[in-house]
Scaffold this motif. Structure first.
Motif, PDB file in Angstrom:
ATOM      1  N   VAL A 135     -14.235  39.664 -28.801  1.00  0.00           N
ATOM      2  CA  VAL A 135     -14.125  39.710 -30.501  1.00  0.00           C
ATOM      3  C   VAL A 135     -13.186  38.665 -30.645  1.00  0.00           C
ATOM      4  O   VAL A 135     -13.195  37.482 -31.038  1.00  0.00           O
ATOM      5  N   GLN A 136     -12.013  38.807 -30.360  1.00  0.00           N
ATOM      6  CA  GLN A 136     -10.748  37.876 -30.788  1.00  0.00           C
ATOM      7  C   GLN A 136     -10.363  37.176 -30.306  1.00  0.00           C
ATOM      8  O   GLN A 136      -9.784  35.994 -30.876  1.00  0.00           O
ATOM      9  N   GLU A 137     -11.095  37.036 -28.927  1.00  0.00           N
ATOM     10  CA  GLU A 137     -10.581  35.647 -28.045  1.00  0.00           C
ATOM     11  C   GLU A 137     -11.824  34.947 -28.870  1.00  0.00           C
ATOM     12  O   GLU A 137     -11.668  34.018 -28.120  1.00  0.00           O
ATOM     13  N   GLY A 138     -12.798  35.015 -29.426  1.00  0.00           N
ATOM     14  CA  GLY A 138     -13.819  34.431 -29.754  1.00  0.00           C
ATOM     15  C   GLY A 138     -15.070  33.621 -28.556  1.00  0.00           C
ATOM     16  O   GLY A 138     -15.668  32.310 -28.539  1.00  0.00           O
ATOM     17  N   PHE A 139     -14.954  34.565 -27.369  1.00  0.00           N
ATOM     18  CA  PHE A 139     -16.104  33.903 -26.825  1.00  0.00           C
ATOM     19  C   PHE A 139     -17.290  34.722 -26.553  1.00  0.00           C
ATOM     20  O   PHE A 139     -17.784  35.872 -27.388  1.00  0.00           O
ATOM     21  N   ASP A 140     -18.346  34.193 -26.716  1.00  0.00           N
ATOM     22  CA  ASP A 140     -20.427  34.489 -26.779  1.00  0.00           C
ATOM     23  C   ASP A 140     -20.373  35.151 -26.336  1.00  0.00           C
ATOM     24  O   ASP A 140     -21.472  36.175 -25.764  1.00  0.00           O
ATOM     25  N   CYS A 141     -20.473  34.848 -24.488  1.00  0.00           N
ATOM     26  CA  CYS A 141     -20.631  36.069 -23.606  1.00  0.00           C
ATOM     27  C   CYS A 141     -19.415  35.321 -22.561  1.00  0.00           C
ATOM     28  O   CYS A 141     -18.847  34.644 -21.904  1.00  0.00           O
ATOM     29  N   VAL A 142     -19.437  36.936 -21.584  1.00  0.00           N
ATOM     30  CA  VAL A 142     -18.892  37.518 -20.314  1.00  0.00           C
ATOM     31  C   VAL A 142     -19.471  37.480 -19.334  1.00  0.00           C
ATOM     32  O   VAL A 142     -20.685  38.072 -19.278  1.00  0.00           O
ATOM     33  N   LEU A 143     -19.477  37.345 -17.924  1.00  0.00           N
ATOM     34  CA  LEU A 143     -19.557  37.803 -17.051  1.00  0.00           C
ATOM     35  C   LEU A 143     -18.223  38.620 -16.358  1.00  0.00           C
ATOM     36  O   LEU A 143     -17.168  38.047 -16.174  1.00  0.00           O
ATOM     37  N   ARG A 144     -18.819  39.951 -16.076  1.00  0.00           N
ATOM     38  CA  ARG A 144     -17.499  40.820 -15.850  1.00  0.00           C
ATOM     39  C   ARG A 144     -17.861  41.811 -14.349  1.00  0.00           C
ATOM     40  O   ARG A 144     -19.446  41.947 -14.187  1.00  0.00           O
ATOM     41  N   LEU A 145     -17.245  41.917 -13.647  1.00  0.00           N
ATOM     42  CA  LEU A 145     -17.890  42.712 -12.009  1.00  0.00           C
ATOM     43  C   LEU A 145     -16.789  43.778 -12.242  1.00  0.00           C
ATOM     44  O   LEU A 145     -16.069  43.808 -13.230  1.00  0.00           O
ATOM     45  N   GLY A 146     -17.224  44.704 -12.149  1.00  0.00           N
ATOM     46  CA  GLY A 146     -17.075  46.299 -12.077  1.00  0.00           C
ATOM     47  C   GLY A 146     -17.450  46.600 -13.392  1.00  0.00           C
ATOM     48  O   GLY A 146     -18.634  46.960 -13.981  1.00  0.00           O
ATOM     49  N   THR A 147     -17.482  48.132 -13.380  1.00  0.00           N
ATOM     50  CA  THR A 147     -17.583  49.312 -14.614  1.00  0.00           C
ATOM     51  C   THR A 147     -17.588  48.892 -15.810  1.00  0.00           C
ATOM     52  O   THR A 147     -16.559  47.618 -15.528  1.00  0.00           O
ATOM     53  N   ILE A 148     -18.506  48.269 -17.034  1.00  0.00           N
ATOM     54  CA  ILE A 148     -18.107  47.861 -18.227  1.00  0.00           C
ATOM     55  C   ILE A 148     -17.577  49.691 -19.038  1.00  0.00           C
ATOM     56  O   ILE A 148     -18.658  50.063 -18.916  1.00  0.00           O
ATOM     57  N   ARG A 149     -16.171  49.233 -19.145  1.00  0.00           N
ATOM     58  CA  ARG A 149     -15.822  50.593 -19.584  1.00  0.00           C
ATOM     59  C   ARG A 149     -15.702  50.908 -20.989  1.00  0.00           C
ATOM     60  O   ARG A 149     -16.017  51.772 -21.387  1.00  0.00           O
ATOM     61  N   ASP A 150     -16.097  49.575 -22.100  1.00  0.00           N
ATOM     62  CA  ASP A 150     -16.195  49.415 -23.008  1.00  0.00           C
ATOM     63  C   ASP A 150     -17.625  49.726 -23.341  1.00  0.00           C
ATOM     64  O   ASP A 150     -18.150  48.898 -23.804  1.00  0.00           O
ATOM     65  N   GLU A 151     -17.554  50.707 -24.473  1.00  0.00           N
ATOM     66  CA  GLU A 151     -18.518  51.235 -24.433  1.00  0.00           C
ATOM     67  C   GLU A 151     -19.221  50.595 -26.084  1.00  0.00           C
ATOM     68  O   GLU A 151     -20.263  50.574 -26.634  1.00  0.00           O
ATOM     69  N   THR A 152     -18.436  49.780 -26.799  1.00  0.00           N
ATOM     70  CA  THR A 152     -18.517  48.961 -28.182  1.00  0.00           C
ATOM     71  C   THR A 152     -19.479  47.653 -27.446  1.00  0.00           C
ATOM     72  O   THR A 152     -20.351  46.994 -27.789  1.00  0.00           O
ATOM     73  N   LEU A 153     -19.762  47.024 -25.958  1.00  0.00           N
ATOM     74  CA  LEU A 153     -20.540  46.510 -25.863  1.00  0.00           C
ATOM     75  C   LEU A 153     -21.292  46.440 -25.407  1.00  0.00           C
ATOM     76  O   LEU A 153     -21.808  47.106 -24.539  1.00  0.00           O
ATOM     77  N   ILE A 154     -22.106  45.065 -25.651  1.00  0.00           N
ATOM     78  CA  ILE A 154     -23.728  44.947 -25.272  1.00  0.00           C
ATOM     79  C   ILE A 154     -23.402  44.769 -23.211  1.00  0.00           C
ATOM     80  O   ILE A 154     -23.312  43.251 -23.354  1.00  0.00           O
ATOM     81  N   ALA A 155     -23.763  45.196 -22.082  1.00  0.00           N
ATOM     82  CA  ALA A 155     -23.871  44.389 -20.671  1.00  0.00           C
ATOM     83  C   ALA A 155     -25.354  44.603 -20.346  1.00  0.00           C
ATOM     84  O   ALA A 155     -26.361  45.772 -20.622  1.00  0.00           O
ATOM     85  N   ARG A 156     -26.024  43.440 -19.863  1.00  0.00           N
ATOM     86  CA  ARG A 156     -26.708  43.026 -19.154  1.00  0.00           C
ATOM     87  C   ARG A 156     -27.080  43.413 -17.348  1.00  0.00           C
ATOM     88  O   ARG A 156     -26.025  42.348 -17.260  1.00  0.00           O
ATOM     89  N   PRO A 157     -26.830  44.200 -16.561  1.00  0.00           N
ATOM     90  CA  PRO A 157     -26.466  44.193 -15.743  1.00  0.00           C
ATOM     91  C   PRO A 157     -27.803  43.201 -14.870  1.00  0.00           C
ATOM     92  O   PRO A 157     -28.843  43.347 -14.703  1.00  0.00           O
ATOM     93  N   LEU A 158     -26.481  42.481 -13.986  1.00  0.00           N
ATOM     94  CA  LEU A 158     -27.706  41.463 -12.757  1.00  0.00           C
ATOM     95  C   LEU A 158     -27.859  41.879 -12.042  1.00  0.00           C
ATOM     96  O   LEU A 158     -29.188  41.727 -10.930  1.00  0.00           O
ATOM     97  N   GLY A 159     -27.087  42.683 -10.986  1.00  0.00           N
ATOM     98  CA  GLY A 159     -27.134  43.354  -9.730  1.00  0.00           C
ATOM     99  C   GLY A 159     -25.729  43.217  -9.130  1.00  0.00           C
ATOM    100  O   GLY A 159     -24.439  43.966  -9.998  1.00  0.00           O
ATOM    101  N   LEU A 160     -25.785  43.792  -7.769  1.00  0.00           N
ATOM    102  CA  LEU A 160     -24.334  43.964  -7.150  1.00  0.00           C
ATOM    103  C   LEU A 160     -23.917  42.794  -6.496  1.00  0.00           C
ATOM    104  O   LEU A 160     -25.146  42.438  -5.295  1.00  0.00           O
ATOM    105  N   LEU A 161     -22.785  42.896  -5.744  1.00  0.00           N
ATOM    106  CA  LEU A 161     -22.737  41.907  -5.149  1.00  0.00           C
ATOM    107  C   LEU A 161     -22.015  42.826  -3.923  1.00  0.00           C
ATOM    108  O   LEU A 161     -20.917  43.820  -3.970  1.00  0.00           O
ATOM    109  N   ARG A 162     -22.043  42.263  -2.323  1.00  0.00           N
ATOM    110  CA  ARG A 162     -22.599  42.941  -0.953  1.00  0.00           C
ATOM    111  C   ARG A 162     -20.641  42.751  -0.701  1.00  0.00           C
ATOM    112  O   ARG A 162     -20.195  41.840  -0.665  1.00  0.00           O
TER     113      ARG A 162
END
Length: 301
Positions: A135-162
């Motif tokens: 929000v503060q940095e104005g991103f439309d979407c981000v790709l994240r690795l690991g657990t999403i701990r911020d419950e205010t965000l909406i995450a779409r799981p894509l899969g797992l990296l070996r």
């Protein structure tokens, strides 16, 4: 939709932190940008920006207004094309953030085809291994690795990296090739510590322990906060690493890194696309997210 121009100007000024840069981007005079934002503040009845001779920063009211304003422009974008199907080209600015190694190895090489398909789209791509504030940095979407701990965000799981454990041949020649957890300790092995925040407590060496995972604390003089630096340190023979095969696969194939302890890999790394709000995603955001998902699918479990 012309009376939405002041809203677009405000958002651009807020994101760039400068009336001059915003005016240049929008192709208008700096004075017009300043007047538009000042008139917008008069209309809404609050100050949206703190102005100094050097910087422009959002007020608290301005941050809240920016979030709603971005949602409004996304809705307008959809209104323009709701009856046109895929005939209306994607246009406008899209701001995203990606982990550095995934951006380098996988996303950027695939970008020419995406941008050729959407020539009127302007893409701003940040590449960092820290967790940005959407929000503060104005991103439309981000790709994240690991657990999403911020419950205010909406995450779409894509899969797992070996993951893979690896070291350079020169490092293994000096310290020996570990065959067990005990070897990691008795042979005097060192690891390269990775954390997105320098100064944080080292995570240690992660390994499977029954149905869960445990960590073994091992020494290592180097702490880094960049995935690419992490890999470069391993290539330089500075220690063992645990990294996604997506990033180090090319080095394993070339022999410049060697996999060790294949039965003791750390847990696979979750990959998610994250947005601040589930609703009001513009067509360009939805299209980019679908494209990212398709590009990464062959690399995910």
């Amino acid at each position: 939709m012309r009376n939405l121009d002041p809203v677009l100007i405000f958002i651009t000024v807020a994101e760039m932190g400068s009336f001059t840069l915003a005016a240049s981007r929008l192709g208008i005079q700096k004075g017009r940008a300043s007047i538009a934002v000042r008139k917008l503040e008069e209309d809404v009845g609050v100050r949206l920006l703190h102005r100094t001779t050097r910087t422009v920063q959002l007020t608290e009211d301005g941050r809240a207004f920016q979030v709603r304003a971005r949602e409004l422009l996304a809705e307008v974008d959809d209104l323009h094309s709701m009856f046109a199907g895929g005939q209306v080209p994607l246009r406008g600015r899209l701001r995203v953030d990606l982990p550095t190694e995934i951006a380098r190895s996988t996303i950027v090489p695939a970008l020419p085809e995406f941008l050729a398909t959407h020539p009127e789209l302007e893409l701003e791509m940040s590449s960092t291994d820290r967790q940005v504030d959407l929000v503060q940095e104005g991103f439309d979407c981000v790709l994240r690795l690991g657990t999403i701990r911020d419950e205010t965000l909406i995450a779409r799981p894509l899969g797992l990296l070996r993951m893979a454990n690896a070291a350079s041949p020169s490092y293994l020649a000096r310290h020996g090739t570990p065959r067990s957890l005990e070897d990691l300790q008795t042979q005097g092995h060192r690891i390269i510590h990775f954390s997105t925040m320098l100064g944080a407590r080292p995570h240690g060496w992660e390994y499977p322990d029954g149905e869960s995972f445990a960590t073994l604390q091992l020494p290592g003089p180097l702490h880094v906060n960049s995935a690419q630096t992490y890999e470069a340190a391993a290539l330089a023979g500075l220690g063992l690493i645990q990294a996604p095969v997506l990033g180090i696969g090319q080095y394993l194939a070339a022999g410049s890194l060697v996999e060790v302890l294949p039965d003791l890999r750390r847990r696979a790394l979750a990959v998610s696309l994250v947005v601040a709000h589930r609703s009001n995603l513009s067509r360009r955001v939805r299209a980019f997210m679908k494209w990212i998902e398709d590009v990464l699918k062959p690399h995910l479990q």
